[in-house]
Design an enzyme around this catalytic site. Structure first.
Site, mmCIF file in Angstrom:
data_model
loop_
_atom_site.group_PDB
_atom_site.id
_atom_site.type_symbol
_atom_site.label_atom_id
_atom_site.label_comp_id
_atom_site.label_asym_id
_atom_site.label_seq_id
_atom_site.Cartn_x
_atom_site.Cartn_y
_atom_site.Cartn_z
ATOM 1 N N ARG A 4 -5.572 16.418 -0.292
ATOM 2 C CA ARG A 4 -4.280 17.071 -0.017
ATOM 3 C C ARG A 4 -3.478 17.142 -1.308
ATOM 4 O O ARG A 4 -3.849 16.529 -2.305
ATOM 5 C CB ARG A 4 -3.489 16.213 0.988
ATOM 6 C CG ARG A 4 -3.259 14.812 0.442
ATOM 7 C CD ARG A 4 -2.343 13.946 1.277
ATOM 8 N NE ARG A 4 -2.006 12.734 0.571
ATOM 9 C CZ ARG A 4 -2.738 11.616 0.535
ATOM 10 N NH1 ARG A 4 -3.870 11.552 1.199
ATOM 11 N NH2 ARG A 4 -2.335 10.575 -0.164
ATOM 12 N N HIS A 29 0.794 -1.227 0.000
ATOM 13 C CA HIS A 29 0.000 0.000 0.000
ATOM 14 C C HIS A 29 0.829 1.281 0.000
ATOM 15 O O HIS A 29 0.304 2.367 0.206
ATOM 16 C CB HIS A 29 -1.001 0.020 1.160
ATOM 17 C CG HIS A 29 -1.964 -1.131 1.081
ATOM 18 N ND1 HIS A 29 -2.804 -1.310 0.016
ATOM 19 C CD2 HIS A 29 -2.180 -2.175 1.911
ATOM 20 C CE1 HIS A 29 -3.511 -2.413 0.206
ATOM 21 N NE2 HIS A 29 -3.155 -2.964 1.335
HETATM 22 C C1 MV4 Z 1 -9.871 -2.354 -3.532
HETATM 23 C C2 MV4 Z 1 -9.167 -3.314 -4.279
HETATM 24 C C3 MV4 Z 1 -9.885 -4.214 -5.015
HETATM 25 N N1 MV4 Z 1 -11.235 -4.163 -4.996
HETATM 26 N N2 MV4 Z 1 -11.213 -2.343 -3.565
HETATM 27 C C4 MV4 Z 1 -6.154 -0.552 -1.181
HETATM 28 C C5 MV4 Z 1 -5.981 0.785 -0.546
HETATM 29 C C6 MV4 Z 1 -7.327 1.384 -0.476
HETATM 30 N N3 MV4 Z 1 -7.256 2.790 -0.766
HETATM 31 C C7 MV4 Z 1 -8.135 0.631 -1.478
HETATM 32 N N4 MV4 Z 1 -7.391 -0.508 -1.876
HETATM 33 C C8 MV4 Z 1 -7.911 -1.443 -2.695
HETATM 34 N N5 MV4 Z 1 -9.252 -1.442 -2.786
HETATM 35 C C9 MV4 Z 1 -11.858 -3.227 -4.278
HETATM 36 N N6 MV4 Z 1 -13.188 -3.202 -4.269
HETATM 37 C C10 MV4 Z 1 -7.775 -3.299 -4.239
HETATM 38 C C11 MV4 Z 1 -7.156 -2.376 -3.425
HETATM 39 C C12 MV4 Z 1 -5.721 -2.443 -3.421
HETATM 40 C C13 MV4 Z 1 -4.963 -1.376 -3.860
HETATM 41 C C14 MV4 Z 1 -5.551 -0.212 -4.279
HETATM 42 C C15 MV4 Z 1 -4.796 0.837 -4.705
HETATM 43 C C16 MV4 Z 1 -3.426 0.708 -4.721
HETATM 44 C C17 MV4 Z 1 -2.812 -0.439 -4.291
HETATM 45 C C18 MV4 Z 1 -3.564 -1.491 -3.852
HETATM 46 C C19 MV4 Z 1 -2.938 -2.655 -3.437
HETATM 47 C C20 MV4 Z 1 -3.699 -3.693 -3.009
HETATM 48 C C21 MV4 Z 1 -5.091 -3.597 -2.988
#
Ligand code: MV4
Length: 520
Positions: free
Chosen positions: A294, A237
């Site tokens: 931000r 993340h």
């Molecule tokens: C998700 C997803 C897959 N499906 N939501 C991770 C951080 C948070 N801001 C939201 N995230 C995610 N939400 C759904 N419905 C996968 C992630 C996610 C991810 C998102 C953005 C950047 C990196 C990530 C790494 C793993 C999982």
């Protein structure tokens, strides 16, 4: 507006001060004990100590920062990113103290801080969201009801914290049987992390890309969107590489994506800089994820391809100015830009933080290179804060040129005394999938797992000492043979370089630079 207090440290404090100086505005730094001689403090016109090293006792102390602003006669506060930047109480405290908060309103921060409220705003603006619950699931909602909702949404689902973001309090659940325990775990994690244990559900997208849209919005109703940023290269993340434009977004998709982002902001009367995050599925469909209220770490890549100073515009917007930029300028990529976040961490030890004294530092430059940093030779990187030491940004006419320049800059970059993520980037910028633009948010974690335990560093740092000793022996041999052993100017002002140790073909320029630094 004449004077701005920067409620932050490190590279972003330096970055904001640069914009202030460009605009003829005076700057006030704040600092914790270990930062008393830091770059941002020496760069500012004035500096005020705000307490001990732990962030809770200094950079997170709203009262002390407001006091510092009052004492210095500042008109405004720029919060940077992290720390208090998305804290609605801080934005409200600034307003109550008669200070301009350079960012959105406290109300906008509160609204977007609730992931379910943000989802509802997106839905109302006609922007696609990942299928999920529109209302938060309060603590008294029975498991059976939640399981029913999850079944309607479809497994696998994600349990997310309403107050979350950045991956905290998130759980992936593959089957109804695992849902109750995941909800309990997510609730308690969210309660501990955010003081709010409400959660919601979303259908889990497999291997999505993370693509985001930078916005600027003034107080006169104008919202402008910039070319998207591709931020899928993440480790646990934490973004590590960002670029713009995304290698997979077509001009038609860009038009739809940026209009969607602007519509979300316009529908809530958003002001100042903000970023709308989207997930892209494998079919290229995009879904609203959340809004960051931000200026973000990765803003420079957008600046490189639009030619716009986003921090300067944050300040101008906060002063009530109208956005006079052309929508076209912000939506037409001029070339390609990539950013590598250079951290004081050891990639060969699982990216463990590597704080400590920087004994020598050489920052790259040359065509297309920008380094947003704060460290210098003699800087002691503290253990208390994010170990980011600089953001290395490369611009090129196209993606291959940006990558080539980044690789050149990574070779020029020399940091001694501490370990950094530079060797990791040298490796990453040679990965075929990265070069092909074929990656997603789980790509890096998967790649690192497959790779196993091999080191990233091409040269074992312990060999530097051997190289230095070898160079000294060579010097001694030169001296006894009557040759010049070090660079000395001749009487006519020319360098007697051709006779020096550095022309030895056995030493590559890379090694010569290392030896030179060690002898320094
Ligand atoms: C998700 C997803 C897959 N499906 N939501 C991770 C951080 C948070 N801001 C939201 N995230 C995610 N939400 C759904 N419905 C996968 C992630 C996610 C991810 C998102 C953005 C950047 C990196 C990530 C790494 C793993 C999982």
């Amino acid at each position: 507006m004449r004077k701005i207090l920067i409620a932050n440290r490190g590279e972003i404090a330096v970055r904001v001060m640069r914009a202030c100086r460009d605009m003829g505005l005076a700057t006030v730094a704040v600092y914790s004990e270990c930062d008393r001689a830091a770059r941002h403090v020496r760069m500012a016109d004035e500096a005020i100590g705000i307490g001990p090293n732990p962030p809770r006792e200094s950079y997170l102390r709203i009262d002390r920062i407001i006091d510092a602003a009052r004492a210095s006669g500042a008109d405004a506060i720029h919060p940077g990113y992290g720390f208090l930047s998305e804290n609605e109480d801080f934005a409200a405290a600034c307003r109550e103290a008669g200070l301009t908060f350079i960012g959105p309103t406290a109300e906008a921060i509160t609204l977007m801080g609730s992931k379910t409220a943000a989802r509802r705003a997106a839905i109302a603006a006609g922007v696609p969201v990942v299928p999920g619950t529109e209302e938060p699931l309060a603590a008294d909602v029975p498991d059976a009801v939640i399981v029913e909702r999850a079944t309607q949404i479809g497994f696998p689902v994600m349990v997310k914290a309403v107050a979350g973001g950045g991956g905290k309090g998130m759980r992936v659940v593959g089957s109804p049987a695992d849902l109750p325990s995941a909800i309990r775990a997510a609730r308690s994690e969210a309660g501990a992390a955010f003081g709010d244990s409400t959660i919601y559900l979303e259908r889990r997208l497999e291997r999505p890309r993370h693509i985001e849209v930078q916005l600027l919005a003034d107080h006169h109703g104008t919202v402008l969107a910039c070319v998207e940023r591709e931020c899928s290269i993440q480790r646990r993340h934490q973004k590590v590489i960002e670029e713009t434009p995304s290698p997979v977004v077509s001009p038609e998709q860009r038009a739809r994506l940026t209009s969607a982002a602007a519509a979300v902001a316009a529908s809530v009367g958003y002001t100042n800089a903000g970023t709308v995050e989207f997930l892209f599925d494998e079919q290229g469909r995009f879904y609203f994820l959340e809004v960051n209220t931000r200026i973000q770490v990765e803003h420079p890549v957008t600046e490189m391809i639009t030619g716009v100073d986003l921090v300067a515009w944050q300040i101008r917007i906060a002063c009530g100015e109208r956005l006079t930029l052309s929508a076209d300028q912000l939506l037409t990529p001029r070339g390609h830009a990539i950013e590598c976040r250079v951290y004081a961490e050891d990639p060969d030890a699982g990216f463990l933080p590597s704080p400590g004294l920087i004994t020598s530092l050489r920052i790259p430059s040359g065509p297309g290179i920008r380094d947003d940093g704060w460290a210098e030779t003699g800087t002691d990187v503290p253990v208390f804060y994010d170990p980011l030491i600089s953001k290395l940004i490369a611009w090129g006419e196209d993606r291959p040129q940006a990558i080539a320049r980044m690789r050149r800059a990574l070779l020029e970059y020399e940091v001694r005394g501490i370990r950094t993520s530079l060797p990791f980037f040298q490796w990453m910028l040679r990965q075929p999938a990265f070069l092909a633009g074929e990656f997603h948010t789980e790509f890096l974690d998967e790649l690192l797992q497959r790779r196993g335990v091999e080191g990233f560093s091409a040269i074992d740092p312990s060999l530097e000492e051997v190289a230095a000793i070898a160079a000294c022996i060579a010097d001694a041999e030169d001296a006894s043979a009557g040759r010049s052993a070090s660079p000395t100017a001749t009487t006519d002002g020319r360098s007697s370089k051709s006779e020096g140790w550095w022309d030895r073909p056995a030493l590559s320029w890379k090694h010569r630079a290392r030896v030179e630094a060690l002898r320094g």
